[in-house]
Design a protein around this motif. Structure first.
Motif, PDB file in Angstrom:
ATOM      1  N   CYS A 121      40.014  34.022  50.855  1.00 41.28           N
ATOM      2  CA  CYS A 121      40.952  33.703  49.771  1.00 41.28           C
ATOM      3  C   CYS A 121      42.113  34.667  49.695  1.00 41.28           C
ATOM      4  O   CYS A 121      41.930  35.879  49.766  1.00 41.28           O
ATOM      5  N   LYS A 122      43.304  34.113  49.504  1.00 45.01           N
ATOM      6  CA  LYS A 122      44.478  34.941  49.187  1.00 45.01           C
ATOM      7  C   LYS A 122      44.371  35.240  47.694  1.00 45.01           C
ATOM      8  O   LYS A 122      44.076  34.345  46.898  1.00 45.01           O
ATOM      9  N   ALA A 123      44.567  36.490  47.321  1.00 47.33           N
ATOM     10  CA  ALA A 123      44.495  36.848  45.901  1.00 47.33           C
ATOM     11  C   ALA A 123      45.861  37.299  45.419  1.00 47.33           C
ATOM     12  O   ALA A 123      46.635  37.904  46.167  1.00 47.33           O
ATOM     13  N   PRO A 151      48.510  39.570  51.257  1.00 51.85           N
ATOM     14  CA  PRO A 151      49.609  39.690  52.227  1.00 51.85           C
ATOM     15  C   PRO A 151      50.761  40.564  51.747  1.00 51.85           C
ATOM     16  O   PRO A 151      51.256  41.403  52.504  1.00 51.85           O
ATOM     17  N   GLU A 152      51.204  40.375  50.505  1.00 53.41           N
ATOM     18  CA  GLU A 152      52.398  41.102  50.047  1.00 53.41           C
ATOM     19  C   GLU A 152      52.094  42.586  49.901  1.00 53.41           C
ATOM     20  O   GLU A 152      52.903  43.438  50.283  1.00 53.41           O
ATOM     21  N   GLN A 153      50.927  42.894  49.335  1.00 55.58           N
ATOM     22  CA  GLN A 153      50.570  44.297  49.128  1.00 55.58           C
ATOM     23  C   GLN A 153      50.354  45.001  50.474  1.00 55.58           C
ATOM     24  O   GLN A 153      50.772  46.135  50.661  1.00 55.58           O
ATOM     25  N   ASP A 207      46.928  19.758  49.913  1.00 59.39           N
ATOM     26  CA  ASP A 207      47.953  20.259  48.994  1.00 59.39           C
ATOM     27  C   ASP A 207      48.289  19.103  48.052  1.00 59.39           C
ATOM     28  O   ASP A 207      48.171  17.936  48.441  1.00 59.39           O
ATOM     29  N   HIS A 208      48.684  19.417  46.805  1.00 58.16           N
ATOM     30  CA  HIS A 208      48.980  18.292  45.912  1.00 58.16           C
ATOM     31  C   HIS A 208      50.456  17.881  46.001  1.00 58.16           C
ATOM     32  O   HIS A 208      50.879  16.949  45.331  1.00 58.16           O
ATOM     33  N   ASP A 209      51.210  18.571  46.830  1.00 61.83           N
ATOM     34  CA  ASP A 209      52.630  18.270  46.957  1.00 61.83           C
ATOM     35  C   ASP A 209      52.838  17.380  48.189  1.00 61.83           C
ATOM     36  O   ASP A 209      52.669  17.826  49.334  1.00 61.83           O
ATOM     37  N   LEU A 247      43.573  25.321  52.057  1.00 62.38           N
ATOM     38  CA  LEU A 247      43.903  24.753  50.746  1.00 62.38           C
ATOM     39  C   LEU A 247      45.172  25.413  50.225  1.00 62.38           C
ATOM     40  O   LEU A 247      45.177  26.604  49.915  1.00 62.38           O
ATOM     41  N   GLY A 248      46.250  24.655  50.135  1.00 67.89           N
ATOM     42  CA  GLY A 248      47.495  25.224  49.619  1.00 67.89           C
ATOM     43  C   GLY A 248      48.434  25.579  50.755  1.00 67.89           C
ATOM     44  O   GLY A 248      48.107  26.372  51.634  1.00 67.89           O
ATOM     45  N   LEU A 249      49.625  24.957  50.741  1.00 68.45           N
ATOM     46  CA  LEU A 249      50.560  25.129  51.860  1.00 68.45           C
ATOM     47  C   LEU A 249      51.774  25.964  51.468  1.00 68.45           C
ATOM     48  O   LEU A 249      52.912  25.540  51.639  1.00 68.45           O
ATOM     49  N   GLY A 250      51.549  27.161  50.935  1.00 66.92           N
ATOM     50  CA  GLY A 250      52.637  28.122  50.751  1.00 66.92           C
ATOM     51  C   GLY A 250      52.990  28.680  52.122  1.00 66.92           C
ATOM     52  O   GLY A 250      52.573  28.146  53.148  1.00 66.92           O
ATOM     53  N   ARG A 251      53.728  29.784  52.141  1.00 68.23           N
ATOM     54  CA  ARG A 251      54.115  30.358  53.437  1.00 68.23           C
ATOM     55  C   ARG A 251      52.894  30.818  54.224  1.00 68.23           C
ATOM     56  O   ARG A 251      52.781  30.575  55.421  1.00 68.23           O
ATOM     57  N   PHE A 252      51.955  31.454  53.526  1.00 70.77           N
ATOM     58  CA  PHE A 252      50.748  31.964  54.186  1.00 70.77           C
ATOM     59  C   PHE A 252      49.897  30.806  54.683  1.00 70.77           C
ATOM     60  O   PHE A 252      49.531  30.745  55.861  1.00 70.77           O
ATOM     61  N   GLY A 253      49.583  29.863  53.812  1.00 67.95           N
ATOM     62  CA  GLY A 253      48.717  28.750  54.189  1.00 67.95           C
ATOM     63  C   GLY A 253      49.305  27.902  55.319  1.00 67.95           C
ATOM     64  O   GLY A 253      48.597  27.529  56.262  1.00 67.95           O
ATOM     65  N   ALA A 275      44.593  29.326  50.292  1.00 73.28           N
ATOM     66  CA  ALA A 275      45.877  30.009  50.451  1.00 73.28           C
ATOM     67  C   ALA A 275      46.764  29.885  49.219  1.00 73.28           C
ATOM     68  O   ALA A 275      47.832  30.484  49.153  1.00 73.28           O
ATOM     69  N   GLU A 276      46.349  29.086  48.253  1.00 75.53           N
ATOM     70  CA  GLU A 276      47.135  28.925  47.032  1.00 75.53           C
ATOM     71  C   GLU A 276      46.774  30.084  46.118  1.00 75.53           C
ATOM     72  O   GLU A 276      45.605  30.324  45.839  1.00 75.53           O
ATOM     73  N   SER A 277      47.766  30.823  45.626  1.00 75.47           N
ATOM     74  CA  SER A 277      47.399  31.990  44.805  1.00 75.47           C
ATOM     75  C   SER A 277      48.191  32.163  43.518  1.00 75.47           C
ATOM     76  O   SER A 277      47.919  33.093  42.763  1.00 75.47           O
ATOM     77  N   ASN A 293      43.953  17.658  44.970  1.00 72.28           N
ATOM     78  CA  ASN A 293      43.836  18.827  44.108  1.00 72.28           C
ATOM     79  C   ASN A 293      42.731  19.715  44.666  1.00 72.28           C
ATOM     80  O   ASN A 293      41.579  19.294  44.769  1.00 72.28           O
ATOM     81  N   ILE A 294      43.081  20.948  45.055  1.00 71.08           N
ATOM     82  CA  ILE A 294      42.107  21.828  45.711  1.00 71.08           C
ATOM     83  C   ILE A 294      40.956  22.208  44.791  1.00 71.08           C
ATOM     84  O   ILE A 294      39.921  22.672  45.240  1.00 71.08           O
ATOM     85  N   ALA A 295      41.137  22.031  43.474  1.00 76.24           N
ATOM     86  CA  ALA A 295      40.081  22.403  42.524  1.00 76.24           C
ATOM     87  C   ALA A 295      39.188  21.220  42.193  1.00 76.24           C
ATOM     88  O   ALA A 295      38.374  21.285  41.274  1.00 76.24           O
TER      89      ALA A 295
HETATM   90  N1  LIG Z   1      45.645  22.615  42.308  1.00 75.42           N
HETATM   91  C1  LIG Z   1      46.313  22.479  43.469  1.00 75.42           C
HETATM   92  N2  LIG Z   1      45.885  21.555  44.355  1.00 75.42           N
HETATM   93  C2  LIG Z   1      46.526  21.403  45.547  1.00 75.42           C
HETATM   94  N3  LIG Z   1      47.593  22.108  45.915  1.00 75.42           N
HETATM   95  C3  LIG Z   1      48.054  23.031  45.060  1.00 75.42           C
HETATM   96  C4  LIG Z   1      47.453  23.265  43.788  1.00 75.42           C
HETATM   97  N4  LIG Z   1      48.149  24.258  43.175  1.00 75.42           N
HETATM   98  C5  LIG Z   1      49.152  24.622  43.992  1.00 75.42           C
HETATM   99  N5  LIG Z   1      49.105  23.887  45.122  1.00 75.42           N
HETATM  100  C6  LIG Z   1      49.966  24.036  46.287  1.00 75.42           C
HETATM  101  O1  LIG Z   1      49.728  25.320  46.833  1.00 75.42           O
HETATM  102  C7  LIG Z   1      50.858  25.709  47.612  1.00 75.42           C
HETATM  103  C8  LIG Z   1      51.098  27.202  47.560  1.00 75.42           C
HETATM  104  O2  LIG Z   1      50.906  27.743  46.339  1.00 75.42           O
HETATM  105  P1  LIG Z   1      51.351  29.189  45.881  1.00 75.42           P
HETATM  106  O3  LIG Z   1      51.907  29.017  44.537  1.00 75.42           O
HETATM  107  O4  LIG Z   1      50.242  30.133  46.096  1.00 75.42           O
HETATM  108  O5  LIG Z   1      52.522  29.544  46.830  1.00 75.42           O
HETATM  109  P2  LIG Z   1      53.074  30.945  47.175  1.00 75.42           P
HETATM  110  O6  LIG Z   1      52.553  32.016  46.278  1.00 75.42           O
HETATM  111  O7  LIG Z   1      54.547  30.790  47.286  1.00 75.42           O
HETATM  112  O8  LIG Z   1      52.440  31.159  48.572  1.00 75.42           O
HETATM  113  P3  LIG Z   1      52.949  32.101  49.726  1.00 75.42           P
HETATM  114  O9  LIG Z   1      53.130  33.448  49.110  1.00 75.42           O
HETATM  115  O10 LIG Z   1      51.877  31.990  50.723  1.00 75.42           O
HETATM  116  O11 LIG Z   1      54.241  31.539  50.176  1.00 75.42           O
HETATM  117  C9  LIG Z   1      52.008  24.849  47.151  1.00 75.42           C
HETATM  118  O12 LIG Z   1      52.398  24.061  48.249  1.00 75.42           O
HETATM  119  C10 LIG Z   1      51.433  23.971  46.036  1.00 75.42           C
HETATM  120  O13 LIG Z   1      51.899  22.630  46.135  1.00 75.42           O
END
Ligand SMILES: Nc1ncnc2c1ncn2[C@@H]1O[C@H](COP(=O)(O)OP(=O)(O)OP(=O)(O)O)[C@@H](O)[C@H]1O
Ligand SMILES: Nc1ncnc2c1ncn2[C@@H]1O[C@H](COP(=O)(O)OP(=O)(O)OP(=O)(O)O)[C@@H](O)[C@H]1O
Lengths: 217, 217
Positions: B97-99, B119-121, B31-33, B7-13, B72-74, B51-53
């Protein structure tokens, strides 16, 4: 004691700053967000409000005099790259940069930074290794008081075999590898003879490693 | 073969998703994006915009049927916590969960998630250990094809001493520790006799570990 500069107080940068200060190092931090500076100023040597991509800010804050600078800001790739180049031009001996992705990282390598860090990607690989290697059980964390370190051998080790040195019984450490020339001997056998210039990669509990290090001086 | 949800496609996810798929696992991502979903859909089993929630989104996407879900969304702590609670309610066996920080992490622990990742810490601690332990030289990365894994001993190992088993010569691996009962013997001597229920923590190159694992079955 070294002087460390940290540019950007995200989770990574803040943690690096606080950990170094906790380890009694001199720590200077720069961030353009006043609230971040306020939050950290009692946990570092000096905290400055400033733009990390501005040469004047790097000089005034004392970043330009640091031995090591960690560029921890990574969302604004331009600021990160500009700061890296400025640090190289200012003659900083060691520049370490957090990169947002591998394209960013490759650019930083071309600028000849000393190390590029990918916290999120590294954590992802570590987690996946843990999850997806069930047949061999998971990668086991051995605990916080264990370490793997590299040491230069004592004069008295040179010319002796690992079997003779018997480091496991004497120091309760294990030699995992010997770095020699450009290569590495993994899990060297007892017949391996230690040569001048070797680096021994050893594993053990921190106390054991400290004892060995005291002997090494 | 397990079914993983991210859930959530940031760098980690994103990295977790692609790595698991590369390791031939079934991977569903949400991911909602839309642009993130488009970018990754050919590198995972299924990619959903949602929406992951939202419980409906988790059910429609198939996340609810996953064995392991990684949140993975944090940045949006509320969405992260809501998603974690929904996953627990949906009976997901393993929720990781990533916190964003330790307060967030403690909340997740109270929700009884199986693992919290920082991850960062973690990267900061690893870097600081490397930088600030100069007296003992730096923590040496041994390379990507080396691993430390835990294995259950072969039937033929039980009752034999490490000296007799001579695993270093036979498999080119080193036994770093033996986990027994609630404790761990670090750097066990050759006289250590392997008992049923032991877990051997071994170090070696990936090929050597694979060979050992094939024997272990
Ligand atoms: N409620 C949500 N439902 C679905 N996707 C979401 C929601 N909130 C955020 N996202 C998605 O979660 C992804 C990552 O979120 P986050 O803000 O944690 O990124 P990040 O901190 O930069 O992550 P990383 O450190 O892993 O790169 C984004 O691609 C965003 O579109
Ligand atoms: N040009 C700049 N000059 C000074 N500080 C900056 C500049 N750009 C961003 N910052 C600061 O850098 C810090 C971290 O930036 P970044 O966007 O990389 O955070 P992050 O990706 O969330 O970091 P982390 O993943 O380590 O938590 C923020 O505190 C921000 O105020």
């Amino acid at each position: 004691r070294k002087q460390y500069g940290i540019l950007g107080l995200g989770r990574f940068g803040s943690k690096v700053a606080r950990e170094l200060y906790f380890k009694k190092q001199e720590v200077i931090v720069v961030d353009h967000d006043e609230s971040k500076i306020q939050a950290i100023k009692d946990q570092v040597t000096h905290a400055f409000i400033g733009n990390i991509a501005d040469e004047g800010a790097l000089k005034e804050s004392g970043i330009a005099d640091c031995d090591v600078v960690i560029i921890a800001e990574s969302s604004d790739i331009e600021a990160n790259i500009m700061a890296a180049q400025l640090c190289k031009m200012l003659g900083i001996k060691k520049v370490i940069c957090k990169a947002q992705n591998t394209v960013h990282g490759k650019i930083l390598e071309k600028l000849q930074v000393d190390q590029v860090v990918y916290p999120e990607q590294d954590a992802a690989i570590k987690l996946v290794n843990k999850l997806a290697s069930q047949k061999i059980l998971d990668y086991l964390e051995l605990g916080e008081h264990i370490a793997i370190i590299g040491i230069t051998p004592l004069e008295s080790f040179i010319g002796k075999s690992l079997l003779d040195l018997n480091l496991r019984s004497r120091y309760n450490i294990t030699v995992l590898a010997v770095r020699r020339g450009g290569g590495t001997i993994i899990n060297p056998t007892g017949e391996t003879v230690i040569a001048r210039g070797d680096i021994l990669v050893v594993f053990g509990e921190e106390d054991a490693l400290k004892r060995l290090n005291l002997d090494i001086g």
